[in-house]
Design an enzyme around this catalytic site. Structure first.
Site, PDB file in Angstrom:
ATOM      1  N   HIS A  28      24.628  20.701 -55.159  1.00  0.00           N
ATOM      2  CA  HIS A  28      25.160  22.039 -54.832  1.00  0.00           C
ATOM      3  C   HIS A  28      25.937  22.612 -56.019  1.00  0.00           C
ATOM      4  CE1 HIS A  28      25.270  21.124 -50.210  1.00  0.00           C
ATOM      5  NE2 HIS A  28      24.170  21.754 -50.534  1.00  0.00           N
ATOM      6  N   LEU A  67      29.699  24.607 -46.902  1.00  0.00           N
ATOM      7  CA  LEU A  67      29.357  24.100 -45.571  1.00  0.00           C
ATOM      8  C   LEU A  67      28.150  24.839 -45.016  1.00  0.00           C
ATOM      9  CD1 LEU A  67      33.009  24.142 -44.176  1.00  0.00           C
ATOM     10  CD2 LEU A  67      31.861  22.319 -45.452  1.00  0.00           C
ATOM     11  N   GLY A  68      26.995  24.202 -45.125  1.00  0.00           N
ATOM     12  CA  GLY A  68      25.776  24.804 -44.584  1.00  0.00           C
ATOM     13  C   GLY A  68      25.026  23.720 -43.853  1.00  0.00           C
ATOM     14  N   GLY A 111      23.205  21.609 -45.435  1.00  0.00           N
ATOM     15  CA  GLY A 111      23.721  20.562 -46.323  1.00  0.00           C
ATOM     16  C   GLY A 111      25.155  20.955 -46.670  1.00  0.00           C
ATOM     17  N   ARG A 137      22.164  15.022 -41.983  1.00  0.00           N
ATOM     18  CA  ARG A 137      22.507  13.867 -42.828  1.00  0.00           C
ATOM     19  C   ARG A 137      23.849  13.286 -42.394  1.00  0.00           C
ATOM     20  NH1 ARG A 137      21.794  16.828 -48.410  1.00  0.00           N
ATOM     21  NH2 ARG A 137      20.403  18.300 -47.421  1.00  0.00           N
ATOM     22  N   GLU A 166      23.732  31.515 -54.896  1.00  0.00           N
ATOM     23  CA  GLU A 166      23.047  30.556 -55.775  1.00  0.00           C
ATOM     24  C   GLU A 166      21.965  31.248 -56.601  1.00  0.00           C
ATOM     25  OE1 GLU A 166      22.908  27.895 -52.233  1.00  0.00           O
ATOM     26  OE2 GLU A 166      22.983  26.312 -53.730  1.00  0.00           O
TER      27      GLU A 166
HETATM   28  P1  AMP Z   1      23.226  27.547 -44.581  1.00  0.00           P
HETATM   29  O1  AMP Z   1      22.511  26.223 -44.767  1.00  0.00           O
HETATM   30  O2  AMP Z   1      24.247  27.816 -45.636  1.00  0.00           O
HETATM   31  O3  AMP Z   1      22.293  28.703 -44.343  1.00  0.00           O
HETATM   32  O4  AMP Z   1      24.089  27.417 -43.224  1.00  0.00           O
HETATM   33  C1  AMP Z   1      23.478  27.139 -41.989  1.00  0.00           C
HETATM   34  C2  AMP Z   1      24.548  26.756 -40.994  1.00  0.00           C
HETATM   35  O5  AMP Z   1      25.494  27.839 -40.853  1.00  0.00           O
HETATM   36  C3  AMP Z   1      24.009  26.471 -39.593  1.00  0.00           C
HETATM   37  O6  AMP Z   1      24.611  25.291 -39.076  1.00  0.00           O
HETATM   38  C4  AMP Z   1      24.481  27.681 -38.812  1.00  0.00           C
HETATM   39  O7  AMP Z   1      24.677  27.398 -37.451  1.00  0.00           O
HETATM   40  C5  AMP Z   1      25.810  27.952 -39.488  1.00  0.00           C
HETATM   41  N1  AMP Z   1      26.335  29.276 -39.131  1.00  0.00           N
HETATM   42  C6  AMP Z   1      25.850  30.487 -39.456  1.00  0.00           C
HETATM   43  N2  AMP Z   1      26.592  31.461 -38.852  1.00  0.00           N
HETATM   44  C7  AMP Z   1      27.567  30.833 -38.134  1.00  0.00           C
HETATM   45  C8  AMP Z   1      28.647  31.256 -37.306  1.00  0.00           C
HETATM   46  N3  AMP Z   1      28.876  32.539 -37.075  1.00  0.00           N
HETATM   47  N4  AMP Z   1      29.439  30.296 -36.754  1.00  0.00           N
HETATM   48  C9  AMP Z   1      29.219  29.003 -36.977  1.00  0.00           C
HETATM   49  N5  AMP Z   1      28.227  28.535 -37.738  1.00  0.00           N
HETATM   50  C10 AMP Z   1      27.403  29.426 -38.317  1.00  0.00           C
END
Ligand code: AMP
Length: 405
Positions: free
Chosen positions: A171, A199-200, A202, A231, A375
């Protein structure tokens, strides 16, 4: 659209693309998915912001890239920037030459799921567009500034010296962008000590001192560290021998379980998606509640641990789908860090508009910011900078040659 860079991120059956203009104000982006199958298609957003959906049955990576570039060629991209997960010991973005491609190939044992897919994409774009400069931007490169005491494992030395077993971190483009942008917003561009929480699906954390990564939560592979969508993050390394001895599992089954059946999904037995878990928890689902609690507690532990890498802590940046959008997760995580003097403003945290930049502390203690990651923008910027360096070097060499002649 002015001069632009095409950013490509090739996965095993998908290709994400984004055309990023010089000033990064316009974006055309999309995803080619289900490659190799009858359902292969491209979904995206066009220059006017309209939705695009195009069926490309049985298209492979090369065919999909050809279609993407055909659609974008009238924007005249100046270069292609490839996201590459593992660069081994490469420390910065590099112009793609046969030698650099060999080094990406040599790092494949360290990223067996990612690097082969990137190489397929690189191979295809080099064949299709030999005249365009192409640059590889590595997820690992930003972390090459980590000191040895942060990147070495306490394992026999030969595993490091002969087999490159060490912590690399991932990342990197996100941590680099967010810490740079965040410190700029805080009025101390690339100065001081900051923690980032990406926090996504990954997730990883990073400690940054004066603009350089000094430690991060991911290690030899993106499995180490905090709890992620599927993971596990950190587990006792003896889990492997426990599962092998007691359940007869082989290493492939264990690896698959840790990478794709664990994390939020494994804990909740419901979903890897944080939104789904928050909703389920609100409706009384205890497994969803414990998944969220483990996620926040381990994240807080990771941030506390990484603070050891910083001479001083100026603040924390949240990013990624969860970090940018969930006030609830930010608040819960900070509640597990009572000793650092963080003073979250509940109002600012709750009222921050989704997907926007903003400061969410109450004005005392280390700062707390939400900084949406970019990114693709960062990859485009690094690609432009590598290409312009090459052009300058070539011009310098030419003028020296002329002077000598
Ligand atoms: P990414 O990999 O950065 O696209 O992030 C995906 C993650 O973000 C998933 O677990 C989604 O559930 C979470 N996410 C997106 N919007 C929200 C929200 N409003 N509240 C909590 N989690 C979210």
């Amino acid at each position: 659209m002015s001069t632009s860079v095409l950013v490509i991120n090739c996965g095993s059956s998908s290709i994400k693309y984004a055309l990023v203009s010089e000033h990064r104000e316009d974006r055309i982006f999309g995803l080619a998915e289900n490659l190799g199958s009858a359902e292969a298609r491209i979904k995206g957003i066009t220059a006017g912001g309209a939705a695009l959906e195009l069926s490309i049955p049985h298209a492979d990576h090369e065919k999909a890239l050809e279609t993407i570039l055909e659609r974008l060629s009238h924007y005249n991209p100046q270069a292609i920037g490839h996201r590459v997960v593992h660069g081994g010991t490469l420390t910065k973005a590099e112009l793609l030459t046969p030698e650099i491609v060999d080094r990406i190939r040599a790092a494949t044992p360290l990223a067996p799921l990612h690097n082969p897919a990137h190489l397929v994409g690189i191979d295809a774009t080099m064949r299709l567009f030999p005249e365009l400069p192409q640059v590889a931007v590595f997820d690992t490169a930003f972390h090459q500034t980590m000191p040895a005491h942060a990147y070495r494992y306490a394992l026999p030395k030969f595993l490091y010296t002969e087999h490159n077993v060490r912590r690399y971190g991932f990342h990197g483009t996100s941590h680099a962008y967010v810490s740079e942008r965040g410190s700029e917003l805080a009025g101390s561009y690339k100065q001081g000590g900051w923690l980032t929480a990406h926090l996504g699906n990954g997730s990883s954390t990073c400690a940054i001192w004066n603009g350089e990564s000094v430690d991060t939560s991911m290690g030899l592979t993106p499995l180490e560290g905090v709890v992620m969508g599927t993971r596990s993050g950190d587990v006792d390394p003896s889990l492997h021998s426990f599962l092998a001895s007691n359940l007869g599992w082989d290493i492939y089954k264990i690896d698959k379980m840790l990478n794709s059946q664990s994390g939020l999904l494994g804990l909740s037995d419901l979903s890897n998606d944080m939104r789904t878990l928050i909703e389920a928890s609100e409706q009384g689902n205890e497994d969803a509640s414990i998944a969220i609690e483990v996620f926040c507690y381990r994240l807080a532990k990771s941030l506390a641990a990484l603070s050891c890498g910083l001479p001083r802590l100026d603040g924390l940046f949240f990013t990624g789908g969860i970090g940018e959008n969930s006030a609830y997760i930010r608040e819960k995580t900070l509640a597990y860090l009572p000793h650092f003097g963080f003073n979250l403003s509940k109002e600012q945290n709750d009222n921050l508009k989704r997907g926007t930049e903003g400061r969410i502390d109450a004005g005392t203690g280390p700062q707390i910011w939400v900084v949406p990651t970019d990114e693709e923008g960062r990859i485009a910027k690094e690609t432009e900078s590598v290409v312009s360096q090459e052009v300058n070097q070539a011009a310098e060499k030419k003028s020296k040659d002329v002077a000598i002649a």
